[in-house]
Scaffold this active site. Sequence first.
Site, PDB file in Angstrom:
ATOM      1  N   HIS A  58       0.859  -1.183   0.000  1.00  0.00           N
ATOM      2  CA  HIS A  58       0.000   0.000   0.000  1.00  0.00           C
ATOM      3  C   HIS A  58       0.893   1.231   0.000  1.00  0.00           C
ATOM      4  O   HIS A  58       2.040   1.196   0.475  1.00  0.00           O
ATOM      5  CB  HIS A  58      -0.880   0.018   1.246  1.00  0.00           C
ATOM      6  CG  HIS A  58      -1.882  -1.086   1.298  1.00  0.00           C
ATOM      7  ND1 HIS A  58      -2.975  -1.026   2.126  1.00  0.00           N
ATOM      8  CD2 HIS A  58      -1.975  -2.269   0.642  1.00  0.00           C
ATOM      9  CE1 HIS A  58      -3.693  -2.133   1.983  1.00  0.00           C
ATOM     10  NE2 HIS A  58      -3.095  -2.909   1.090  1.00  0.00           N
ATOM     11  N   GLU A  60       1.012   3.921   1.773  1.00  0.00           N
ATOM     12  CA  GLU A  60       1.518   4.330   3.092  1.00  0.00           C
ATOM     13  C   GLU A  60       2.656   3.416   3.547  1.00  0.00           C
ATOM     14  O   GLU A  60       3.655   3.880   4.098  1.00  0.00           O
ATOM     15  CB  GLU A  60       0.387   4.308   4.137  1.00  0.00           C
ATOM     16  CG  GLU A  60      -0.735   5.272   3.851  1.00  0.00           C
ATOM     17  CD  GLU A  60      -1.856   4.679   2.991  1.00  0.00           C
ATOM     18  OE1 GLU A  60      -2.905   5.330   2.886  1.00  0.00           O
ATOM     19  OE2 GLU A  60      -1.694   3.564   2.430  1.00  0.00           O
ATOM     20  N   CYS A  89      -6.110   2.143   5.435  1.00  0.00           N
ATOM     21  CA  CYS A  89      -6.738   0.940   5.969  1.00  0.00           C
ATOM     22  C   CYS A  89      -6.220   0.695   7.388  1.00  0.00           C
ATOM     23  O   CYS A  89      -5.337   1.403   7.881  1.00  0.00           O
ATOM     24  CB  CYS A  89      -6.443  -0.253   5.059  1.00  0.00           C
ATOM     25  SG  CYS A  89      -4.710  -0.798   5.119  1.00  0.00           S
ATOM     26  N   CYS A  92      -2.364   0.041   7.488  1.00  0.00           N
ATOM     27  CA  CYS A  92      -1.570   1.256   7.291  1.00  0.00           C
ATOM     28  C   CYS A  92      -1.709   2.215   8.469  1.00  0.00           C
ATOM     29  O   CYS A  92      -0.736   2.849   8.870  1.00  0.00           O
ATOM     30  CB  CYS A  92      -1.961   1.928   5.980  1.00  0.00           C
ATOM     31  SG  CYS A  92      -1.506   0.939   4.534  1.00  0.00           S
TER      32      CYS A  92
END
Length: 165
Positions: A58, A60, A89, A92
Site C-alpha cells: 500500500h 503508506e 486501511c 496502514c
Amino acid sequence: MSDPTEADLHFLRRAFAVASEARARGDRPFGAVVVADGAILMEGPSLQGAGGGGNLAHSEMVALGRLHMAGISRKTLARATMYSSGEPCAMCSAAIFYAGIGRMVYGLRAEAIAAARNAQAHTAGLGLSCRQVLSAAAAEVAVLGPLLEAEGAVPHEGYWVAGAP
C-alpha cells in the site's frame, strides 16, 4: 477536527498526483506523501500491481518503508504528517502509529473507495476507519479528513473494473 491549511491542501494534492502516477504505471491508484517542517521527506506510490510489491505494498507502507531505509529519525517523524490520497486501511493506520508519525491527513474516505471498487464483503478488508484504529493507540495521532474528495476520486475513475490488480 481542525481546518486544513493551504499546506495541507497542497501536499494532499501531491498525494493525489502520486496516486495518478501509480495508476499510469499499472499499480493501484493510491499515493502517500510524508512531510516534516514544510518539506517532503518521502513519497510512496502503491506498488500493488505492475510494481510487483504484492498485497502489503500500500502507498503508506511503501512511504514508511522508504523512510525507515533512509534512516529518518523518530524525532522528525513525530512532527511529520502523512498525506494519503485515500483513507488508510487498518494495517496502514497501525503502521503510521508504530512508525511514530504524528499526524495523518487523507482525501477520499474508505466508504467511497469501497464503492468505487464495488467491494463485496469478502474483498472489502477490515471494517475499521483510520480514526478507530488510531484512537486505540498509546500516543495520539491527529487525523484530518476526508478532504478534497472529488479530486481524490479522479485517479479511481474507470480503474476498478474486472481484472484490476
